[in-house]
Design a protein around this motif. Structure first.
Motif, short mmCIF file in Angstrom:
data_model
loop_
_atom_site.label_atom_id
_atom_site.label_comp_id
_atom_site.label_asym_id
_atom_site.label_seq_id
_atom_site.Cartn_x
_atom_site.Cartn_y
_atom_site.Cartn_z
N GLN A 1 -7.52 1.76 8.13
CA GLN A 1 -8.48 0.72 7.80
C GLN A 1 -7.95 -0.26 6.75
N ILE A 2 -6.81 0.04 6.10
CA ILE A 2 -6.17 -0.93 5.21
C ILE A 2 -4.91 -0.39 4.60
N LYS A 3 -4.01 -1.34 4.28
CA LYS A 3 -2.79 -0.98 3.61
C LYS A 3 -2.35 -2.08 2.68
N ALA A 4 -1.17 -2.54 2.58
CA ALA A 4 -0.91 -3.59 1.62
C ALA A 4 0.09 -4.57 2.12
N GLU B 1 0.12 9.64 9.86
CA GLU B 1 -0.58 9.59 8.59
C GLU B 1 0.44 9.46 7.46
N ALA B 2 -0.03 9.12 6.27
CA ALA B 2 0.83 9.02 5.10
C ALA B 2 1.42 10.38 4.75
N TYR B 3 2.59 10.34 4.12
CA TYR B 3 3.27 11.57 3.69
C TYR B 3 3.46 11.56 2.17
N GLU C 1 -4.29 7.07 5.01
CA GLU C 1 -3.53 5.85 5.23
C GLU C 1 -3.62 5.03 3.96
N GLY C 2 -2.49 4.77 3.31
CA GLY C 2 -2.51 3.91 2.14
C GLY C 2 -2.87 2.49 2.53
N PHE C 3 -3.75 1.85 1.79
CA PHE C 3 -4.16 0.48 2.10
C PHE C 3 -3.01 -0.50 1.89
N LEU D 1 -4.51 3.56 -3.18
CA LEU D 1 -5.81 3.79 -2.54
C LEU D 1 -5.63 3.99 -1.04
N ALA D 2 -6.48 4.84 -0.46
CA ALA D 2 -6.28 5.24 0.93
C ALA D 2 -7.58 5.31 1.70
N SER D 3 -7.46 5.05 2.99
CA SER D 3 -8.54 5.25 3.96
C SER D 3 -8.14 6.42 4.85
#
Length: 220
Positions: free
Chosen positions: A209-212, A167-169, A190-192, A156-158
């Motif tokens: 806004q979130i990741k893990a 940013e995520a790749y 951005e992955g949470f 899940l991503a924001s």
């Protein structure tokens, strides 16, 4: 104390109480020392990133460690399409332009907790990945992918707000080449996840806004 001063103090107290943010969907206790925290907020959910090595689909987030340490646990938020037998974390070097070379793999087991939310017709889960053994990591810039072995996650991503790092790749060929989430999905994702540390050893490079969660401890 004058009535005017008492009124001002009471008004200030009410204003402060009303400005306190609500915390939602963050069931894990947070370590206040050296914490880099980007927890899940349902209202910030904008997309999902494929994690399915059966088709060579990898999604990567970046972070920066200011000192060496060890990773013991990672948490992300996912939709689970197929349950994995175990979960691998793939670590890459590289910079803000995306992952570079694969430098290590850590294996672990995943435990899912339903967040109580759903989207796209699926339940949304918190996914805690406990590593089989501590993974030593050096100071510097790192990229991490999540590989559910024999399974299929949507990470899940924001939206990436540009404050921290890249940013995520995404890779569609098992990490052979990478493209930005903007190129792949039309949005900067951005992955949470959340990163915890026993000291100020790590800064998240892809905040959003979130990741893990990466739980860090001092090198033993």
């Amino acid at each position: 104390m004058s009535k005017k001063l008492l009124f001002i103090l009471l008004f200030a107290g009410v204003s402060l109480a009303n400005s306190t943010p609500e915390l939602t969907a963050n069931p894990r206790p947070l370590n206040p020392e050296g914490l880099v925290n980007n927890p899940f907020e349902y209202t910030d959910l904008i997309g999902r990133m494929d994690c399915y090595s059966g088709n060579g689909w990898f999604s990567a987030n970046d972070f920066e460690a200011t000192t060496a340490g060890v990773i013991t646990q990672t948490t992300i938020w996912v939709i689970q399409s197929v349950a994995p037998s175990s979960v691998d974390l793939h670590f890459y070097d590289g910079g803000s332009g995306g992952p570079g070379s694969l430098v290590g793999i850590a294996s672990g087991s995943a435990a899912l907790t339903d967040t109580g939310y759903d989207n796209w017709g699926y339940d949304l889960y918190q996914c805690v990945i406990a590593l089989d053994s501590d993974y030593a990591i050096s100071a510097g810039y790192h990229w991490v992918t999540i590989d559910p072995m024999g399974g299929y996650y949507h990470w899940l991503a924001s939206a990436h707000d540009g404050t921290w790092g890249s940013e995520a790749y995404y890779s569609g060929n098992g990490g052979g080449s990478w493209s930005s989430s903007t190129s792949q999905w039309g949005s900067a994702y951005e992955g949470f996840w959340v990163i915890e540390s026993s000291e100020s050893a790590i800064e998240e490079a892809t905040w959003g806004q979130i990741k893990a969660a990466h739980t860090f401890a001092d090198e033993r």
